[in-house]
Design a protein around this motif. Structure first.
Motif, PDB file in Angstrom:
ATOM      1  N   ASP A   9       0.828  -1.206   0.000  1.00 38.06           N
ATOM      2  CA  ASP A   9       0.000   0.000   0.000  1.00 38.06           C
ATOM      3  C   ASP A   9       0.866   1.260   0.000  1.00 38.06           C
ATOM      4  OD1 ASP A   9      -2.334  -1.469  -0.037  1.00 38.06           O
ATOM      5  OD2 ASP A   9      -2.581  -1.440   2.141  1.00 38.06           O
ATOM      6  N   PHE A  10       1.945   1.228   0.768  1.00 42.50           N
ATOM      7  CA  PHE A  10       2.871   2.360   0.762  1.00 42.50           C
ATOM      8  C   PHE A  10       3.406   2.595  -0.645  1.00 42.50           C
ATOM      9  CE2 PHE A  10       7.430   2.990   0.254  1.00 42.50           C
ATOM     10  CZ  PHE A  10       7.543   4.331   0.586  1.00 42.50           C
ATOM     11  N   PHE A  11       3.802   1.523  -1.301  1.00 45.86           N
ATOM     12  CA  PHE A  11       4.423   1.662  -2.622  1.00 45.86           C
ATOM     13  C   PHE A  11       3.432   2.208  -3.638  1.00 45.86           C
ATOM     14  CE2 PHE A  11       6.659   0.613  -6.479  1.00 45.86           C
ATOM     15  CZ  PHE A  11       8.002   0.707  -6.113  1.00 45.86           C
ATOM     16  N   LEU A  12       2.215   1.688  -3.633  1.00 46.43           N
ATOM     17  CA  LEU A  12       1.212   2.178  -4.578  1.00 46.43           C
ATOM     18  C   LEU A  12       0.872   3.639  -4.311  1.00 46.43           C
ATOM     19  CD1 LEU A  12      -1.261  -0.838  -4.837  1.00 46.43           C
ATOM     20  CD2 LEU A  12       0.597  -0.217  -6.389  1.00 46.43           C
ATOM     21  N   LYS A  13       0.776   4.002  -3.051  1.00 43.15           N
ATOM     22  CA  LYS A  13       0.455   5.383  -2.695  1.00 43.15           C
ATOM     23  C   LYS A  13       1.518   6.351  -3.183  1.00 43.15           C
ATOM     24  CE  LYS A  13      -0.512   8.368   1.299  1.00 43.15           C
ATOM     25  NZ  LYS A  13      -0.639   8.428   2.780  1.00 43.15           N
ATOM     26  N   ASN A  14       2.777   5.910  -3.186  1.00 39.54           N
ATOM     27  CA  ASN A  14       3.890   6.783  -3.558  1.00 39.54           C
ATOM     28  C   ASN A  14       4.477   6.461  -4.931  1.00 39.54           C
ATOM     29  OD1 ASN A  14       4.626   8.431  -0.918  1.00 39.54           O
ATOM     30  ND2 ASN A  14       4.115   6.339  -0.279  1.00 39.54           N
ATOM     31  N   ALA A  15       3.768   5.652  -5.704  1.00 42.39           N
ATOM     32  CA  ALA A  15       4.310   5.159  -6.968  1.00 42.39           C
ATOM     33  C   ALA A  15       4.687   6.289  -7.932  1.00 42.39           C
ATOM     34  CB  ALA A  15       3.314   4.208  -7.634  1.00 42.39           C
ATOM     35  N   LYS A  16       3.845   7.304  -8.022  1.00 41.46           N
ATOM     36  CA  LYS A  16       4.129   8.390  -8.965  1.00 41.46           C
ATOM     37  C   LYS A  16       5.370   9.174  -8.561  1.00 41.46           C
ATOM     38  CE  LYS A  16      -0.667   8.855 -10.437  1.00 41.46           C
ATOM     39  NZ  LYS A  16      -1.876   9.737 -10.495  1.00 41.46           N
ATOM     40  N   GLU A  17       5.537   9.388  -7.271  1.00 38.19           N
ATOM     41  CA  GLU A  17       6.735  10.086  -6.778  1.00 38.19           C
ATOM     42  C   GLU A  17       7.980   9.224  -7.014  1.00 38.19           C
ATOM     43  OE1 GLU A  17       8.776  11.474  -2.540  1.00 38.19           O
ATOM     44  OE2 GLU A  17       6.651  10.935  -2.610  1.00 38.19           O
ATOM     45  N   LEU A  18       7.871   7.939  -6.711  1.00 40.33           N
ATOM     46  CA  LEU A  18       8.992   7.029  -6.894  1.00 40.33           C
ATOM     47  C   LEU A  18       9.354   6.902  -8.369  1.00 40.33           C
ATOM     48  CD1 LEU A  18       7.853   4.266  -4.376  1.00 40.33           C
ATOM     49  CD2 LEU A  18       9.714   5.920  -4.040  1.00 40.33           C
ATOM     50  N   TYR A  19       8.355   6.891  -9.224  1.00 38.90           N
ATOM     51  CA  TYR A  19       8.555   6.817 -10.672  1.00 38.90           C
ATOM     52  C   TYR A  19       9.402   8.002 -11.149  1.00 38.90           C
ATOM     53  CZ  TYR A  19       7.110   6.506 -15.639  1.00 38.90           C
ATOM     54  OH  TYR A  19       7.076   6.411 -17.005  1.00 38.90           O
ATOM     55  N   LYS A  20       9.065   9.164 -10.658  1.00 38.52           N
ATOM     56  CA  LYS A  20       9.804  10.373 -11.023  1.00 38.52           C
ATOM     57  C   LYS A  20      11.218  10.354 -10.471  1.00 38.52           C
ATOM     58  CE  LYS A  20       9.737  15.413 -10.453  1.00 38.52           C
ATOM     59  NZ  LYS A  20       8.991  16.562  -9.870  1.00 38.52           N
ATOM     60  N   ASP A  21      11.376   9.869  -9.246  1.00 35.35           N
ATOM     61  CA  ASP A  21      12.674   9.913  -8.574  1.00 35.35           C
ATOM     62  C   ASP A  21      13.645   8.837  -9.050  1.00 35.35           C
ATOM     63  OD1 ASP A  21      11.829  12.056  -7.106  1.00 35.35           O
ATOM     64  OD2 ASP A  21      11.413  10.918  -5.285  1.00 35.35           O
ATOM     65  N   TYR A  22      13.118   7.633  -9.363  1.00 36.64           N
ATOM     66  CA  TYR A  22      14.011   6.501  -9.607  1.00 36.64           C
ATOM     67  C   TYR A  22      13.846   5.835 -10.971  1.00 36.64           C
ATOM     68  CZ  TYR A  22      14.651   7.116  -4.628  1.00 36.64           C
ATOM     69  OH  TYR A  22      14.918   7.660  -3.396  1.00 36.64           O
ATOM     70  N   GLY A  23      12.981   6.349 -11.816  1.00 35.54           N
ATOM     71  CA  GLY A  23      12.906   5.829 -13.168  1.00 35.54           C
ATOM     72  C   GLY A  23      11.795   4.825 -13.398  1.00 35.54           C
ATOM     73  N   THR A  24      11.671   4.466 -14.651  1.00 39.95           N
ATOM     74  CA  THR A  24      10.544   3.682 -15.124  1.00 39.95           C
ATOM     75  C   THR A  24      10.531   2.244 -14.622  1.00 39.95           C
ATOM     76  OG1 THR A  24      10.587   4.980 -17.161  1.00 39.95           O
ATOM     77  CG2 THR A  24       9.354   2.926 -17.210  1.00 39.95           C
ATOM     78  N   ALA A  25      11.576   1.508 -14.923  1.00 37.64           N
ATOM     79  CA  ALA A  25      11.533   0.047 -14.829  1.00 37.64           C
ATOM     80  C   ALA A  25      11.277  -0.489 -13.429  1.00 37.64           C
ATOM     81  CB  ALA A  25      12.822  -0.545 -15.392  1.00 37.64           C
ATOM     82  N   SER A  26      12.083  -0.042 -12.463  1.00 38.75           N
ATOM     83  CA  SER A  26      11.958  -0.596 -11.114  1.00 38.75           C
ATOM     84  C   SER A  26      10.566  -0.364 -10.534  1.00 38.75           C
ATOM     85  CB  SER A  26      13.006   0.027 -10.185  1.00 38.75           C
ATOM     86  OG  SER A  26      14.306  -0.320 -10.591  1.00 38.75           O
ATOM     87  N   VAL A  27      10.001   0.797 -10.793  1.00 42.40           N
ATOM     88  CA  VAL A  27       8.698   1.143 -10.224  1.00 42.40           C
ATOM     89  C   VAL A  27       7.570   0.390 -10.917  1.00 42.40           C
ATOM     90  CG1 VAL A  27       7.026   2.993  -9.844  1.00 42.40           C
ATOM     91  CG2 VAL A  27       9.466   3.391  -9.427  1.00 42.40           C
ATOM     92  N   THR A  28       7.538   0.428 -12.252  1.00 33.85           N
ATOM     93  CA  THR A  28       6.428  -0.206 -12.960  1.00 33.85           C
ATOM     94  C   THR A  28       6.450  -1.729 -12.799  1.00 33.85           C
ATOM     95  OG1 THR A  28       7.727  -0.145 -15.019  1.00 33.85           O
ATOM     96  CG2 THR A  28       6.133   1.627 -14.640  1.00 33.85           C
ATOM     97  N   ASN A  29       7.627  -2.307 -12.785  1.00 33.68           N
ATOM     98  CA  ASN A  29       7.717  -3.755 -12.584  1.00 33.68           C
ATOM     99  C   ASN A  29       7.190  -4.150 -11.207  1.00 33.68           C
ATOM    100  OD1 ASN A  29       8.871  -3.905 -15.089  1.00 33.68           O
ATOM    101  ND2 ASN A  29      10.930  -4.384 -14.373  1.00 33.68           N
ATOM    102  N   HIS A  30       7.566  -3.366 -10.187  1.00 25.09           N
ATOM    103  CA  HIS A  30       7.130  -3.681  -8.828  1.00 25.09           C
ATOM    104  C   HIS A  30       5.629  -3.414  -8.667  1.00 25.09           C
ATOM    105  CE1 HIS A  30       8.060  -4.880  -4.784  1.00 25.09           C
ATOM    106  NE2 HIS A  30       7.471  -3.813  -4.275  1.00 25.09           N
ATOM    107  N   VAL A  31       5.140  -2.364  -9.289  1.00 27.17           N
ATOM    108  CA  VAL A  31       3.705  -2.080  -9.233  1.00 27.17           C
ATOM    109  C   VAL A  31       2.914  -3.233  -9.840  1.00 27.17           C
ATOM    110  CG1 VAL A  31       1.876  -0.642 -10.246  1.00 27.17           C
ATOM    111  CG2 VAL A  31       3.840   0.438  -9.139  1.00 27.17           C
ATOM    112  N   PHE A  32       3.381  -3.767 -10.960  1.00 25.65           N
ATOM    113  CA  PHE A  32       2.680  -4.884 -11.595  1.00 25.65           C
ATOM    114  C   PHE A  32       2.646  -6.095 -10.671  1.00 25.65           C
ATOM    115  CE2 PHE A  32       2.591  -8.636 -14.439  1.00 25.65           C
ATOM    116  CZ  PHE A  32       1.352  -8.413 -15.027  1.00 25.65           C
ATOM    117  N   THR A  33       3.760  -6.369  -9.992  1.00 23.79           N
ATOM    118  CA  THR A  33       3.807  -7.474  -9.036  1.00 23.79           C
ATOM    119  C   THR A  33       2.782  -7.269  -7.922  1.00 23.79           C
ATOM    120  OG1 THR A  33       6.149  -7.891  -9.460  1.00 23.79           O
ATOM    121  CG2 THR A  33       5.269  -8.715  -7.382  1.00 23.79           C
ATOM    122  N   ILE A  34       2.699  -6.025  -7.417  1.00 29.19           N
ATOM    123  CA  ILE A  34       1.744  -5.715  -6.347  1.00 29.19           C
ATOM    124  C   ILE A  34       0.303  -5.883  -6.840  1.00 29.19           C
ATOM    125  CG2 ILE A  34       0.844  -3.875  -4.869  1.00 29.19           C
ATOM    126  CD1 ILE A  34       3.698  -2.758  -4.731  1.00 29.19           C
TER     127      ILE A  34
END
Length: 288
Positions: free
Chosen positions: A205-230
């Motif tokens: 839940d933390f990750f999904l809530k902050n996904a857009k911020e994390l996407y901007k800060d750390y790039g596409t792949a790590s965030v979108t891949n982890h979001v899909f897993t969640i």
């Protein structure tokens, strides 16, 4: 093949001035330092290919994509390339640890100082790779960089062991204790621990809530891949409640993280057979 295959795949490149894209004899800390110095001297960007021998998408990149004239032209003109086998070479393991890499191939795009412009994973077609390279060139000119630090981070021992010594069976309790002691879970080291070690659903839940911020800060792949897993885990939760409406609402919130083409595939996967009871066949009896 798009990011759908990237999540499950691996593939890619090298550190040679003429982009023949064949594996170097050995990638070492020294060769990595030389590559960064070359980039600074020649005022070029850095393209890193993290791969492993036996990775089918990596081999496909070497055979079909890197030799293409469109790709070689851009890489030769604007990038210093570096390739490392993450199973055999220490520098590859260190770079994977630094950026929480879990899928291969993974491509690190950096400026001459070694600051991350973007990170991408999985097979890239000629068109996709050239677009990624051009976008990285433009972002570098604009100074649009990710938040990864250029300094060595003090990683916890369990995280270093996971990447450098292959001890990836880190207990949730160990990682959880470390994460709870951190001032912010959106900082670099907590981020790579959560994504790199696939920390369990307690942080979903933390990750999904902050996904857009994390996407901007750390790039596409790590965030979108982890979001899909969640989202795959969340699907099971919503199925138990038979709440397709709420699940679709969650998907709509995550949709902006993906391209239209990516989301068409992902949404189809996530919504397929929603609520349908999974039947398990006993191979010994032939009964359901």
């Amino acid at each position: 093949m798009k990011r759908f295959l990237k999540i499950a795949s691996a593939v890619l490149l090298l550190a040679c001035p003429v982009i023949a894209l064949k594996a170097q004899t050995q990638s070492t800390e020294e060769s990595w330092i030389k590559a960064k110095k070359q980039a600074q001297t020649e005022k070029k960007l850095i393209f890193v290919d993290l791969y492993f021998t036996g990775c089918m998408p990596c081999a496909q990149m070497d055979k079909e994509v890197f030799p293409d004239p469109k790709v070689t032209a851009v890489l030769n003109a604007d990038f210093v390339t570096f390739k490392s086998d993450i199973l055999k070479e220490e520098i590859g393991k260190k770079l994977c640890m630094k950026y929480g890499v879990t899928g291969f191939p993974t491509f690190l795009l950096m400026n001459a100082e070694g600051k991350i412009i973007d990170i991408e994973t999985g097979f890239q077609s000629v068109e996709q790779l050239t677009a990624l390279l051009e976008k990285s060139k433009q972002n570098a000119k604009k100074g649009i960089l990710k938040k990864y630090s250029t300094k060595d981070e003090v990683y916890p021992d369990f995280y270093k062991d996971a990447y450098l010594n292959g001890k990836r069976n880190v207990s949730f309790e160990t990682a959880d204790a470390y994460l709870k002691a951190q001032p912010s879970l959106t900082d670099e080291v907590p981020f790579v621990i959560i994504t790199g070690l696939r920390i369990g659903r307690q942080y979903d839940d933390f990750f999904l809530k902050n996904a857009k911020e994390l996407y901007k800060d750390y790039g596409t792949a790590s965030v979108t891949n982890h979001v899909f897993t969640i989202l795959q885990r969340k699907k099971k939760e919503f199925e138990k409640k038979n709440d397709l409406t709420s699940f679709k609402k969650l998907l709509d919130e995550m949709k902006p993280l993906y391209t239209v083409e990516e989301w068409t595939k992902f949404e189809g996967i996530l919504l397929k057979d929603f609520g349908v009871e999974k039947v398990v066949v006993n191979p010994n009896t032939g009964q359901k």
